[in-house]
Scaffold this motif. Structure first.
Motif, PDB file in Angstrom:
ATOM      1  N   SER A 113      56.337 -72.881  51.110  1.00 17.29           N
ATOM      2  CA  SER A 113      56.861 -71.530  51.270  1.00 17.29           C
ATOM      3  C   SER A 113      58.088 -71.517  52.193  1.00 17.29           C
ATOM      4  CB  SER A 113      55.759 -70.567  51.735  1.00 17.29           C
ATOM      5  OG  SER A 113      55.704 -70.504  53.127  1.00 17.29           O
ATOM      6  N   THR A 117      55.608 -69.394  61.956  1.00 13.39           N
ATOM      7  CA  THR A 117      54.757 -68.957  60.844  1.00 13.39           C
ATOM      8  C   THR A 117      53.320 -69.134  61.315  1.00 13.39           C
ATOM      9  OG1 THR A 117      54.505 -71.186  59.944  1.00 13.39           O
ATOM     10  CG2 THR A 117      56.400 -69.896  59.145  1.00 13.39           C
ATOM     11  N   TYR A 121      61.814 -70.173  51.170  1.00 16.84           N
ATOM     12  CA  TYR A 121      62.543 -69.217  51.993  1.00 16.84           C
ATOM     13  C   TYR A 121      63.936 -69.757  52.350  1.00 16.84           C
ATOM     14  CZ  TYR A 121      63.431 -65.767  55.667  1.00 16.84           C
ATOM     15  OH  TYR A 121      63.975 -64.766  56.434  1.00 16.84           O
ATOM     16  N   HIS A 140      66.022 -67.304  50.232  1.00 21.88           N
ATOM     17  CA  HIS A 140      66.525 -66.258  51.118  1.00 21.88           C
ATOM     18  C   HIS A 140      67.786 -66.696  51.863  1.00 21.88           C
ATOM     19  CE1 HIS A 140      66.736 -63.857  54.855  1.00 21.88           C
ATOM     20  NE2 HIS A 140      66.305 -62.885  54.084  1.00 21.88           N
TER      21      HIS A 140
END
Ligand SMILES: [Zn+2]
Length: 235
Positions: A117, A102, A121, A125
């Motif tokens: 974040s 990232t 994820y 996700h």
């Protein structure tokens, strides 16, 4: 004759020192445990007789032995609660280095946003029970608690219950993390050894040593191969 014996003695000394790395990594030194230690003795980190133990001075470790590691706890970074937990067997014989792939972060607020974040994820996700890594390390020099020392992570398929993992926040294919981040991860590993969470004889790997991935980035991967305990391709 004398030169010969000096060489043998030196060889023995170096051999013993080499086997004491776990103690050195915990900021201690090996000695006969009948000698006063202005701190506490820990077993299993020194070579030789059972009474040759690792004296870890008070202050090198502080509370729990990790005063030189600044851990930002889950509550401090606003972690969502994990939906499941599996206790981690310790001391873990392995330790894995990852990168988050990232953008990096260089201050606490930026790193907290990044870690939040990543957790979203991994849980949203990927459908995992929590952020995958045991710890994350920012270029602000802080260590962010992921699953921590207590629980099995989701970071290195097949080996999650054999090793903890630290993920360096950023993408490290072409450059290495800054000195603050590198010092932080090294101190974290030493702290884990001192707390008995990581075996003194631990084997250090990059993620790509244990699976089909470019993680932790080529530049960082090349660097960790120069660190103590690095163990090359996972058997
Ligand atoms: Zn990885």
């Amino acid at each position: 004759m004398i030169a010969c014996c000096v060489a043998i003695v030196l060889a023995l000394v170096f051999q013993v020192q080499g086997a004491d790395e776990g103690c050195t990594a915990a900021s201690g030194h090996c000695q006969d445990d009948s000698i006063h230690c202005s701190g506490s003795y820990q077993s299993g980190l020194c070579s030789g007789a059972a009474n040759r133990r690792c004296c870890i001075p008070t202050g090198s470790g502080g509370s729990g032995g990790c005063s030189n590691v600044n851990i930002v706890t889950r509550s401090q970074w606003g972690a969502k609660a994990a939906t499941a937990h599996t206790a981690m067997p310790v001391p873990a014989p392995e330790f894995f280095i990852h990168h988050t792939e990232t953008p990096p972060c260089s201050d606490r607020a930026g790193c907290i946003a990044r870690v939040q974040s990543i957790q979203s994820y991994h849980m949203g996700h990927n459908g995992w029970s929590d952020i995958g890594y045991s710890f994350l390390v920012g270029e602000d020099g802080n260590v962010y608690e992921g699953r921590g020392w207590g629980y099995v992570g989701a970071h290195t398929e097949q080996y999650n219950s054999k090793g903890f993992a630290a993920s360096m926040i950023g993408s490290f294919d072409s450059h290495v993390p800054n000195d603050k981040a590198l010092t932080a991860v090294k101190n974290l590993i030493a702290c884990g050894v001192q707390l008995g969470k990581i075996a003194g004889s631990y084997r250090l790997y990059g993620h790509r040593d244990a699976g089909q991935t470019s993680c932790p980035g080529t530049a960082l991967y090349n660097l960790i191969q120069t660190w103590p305990h690095y163990s090359h391709a996972h058997p």
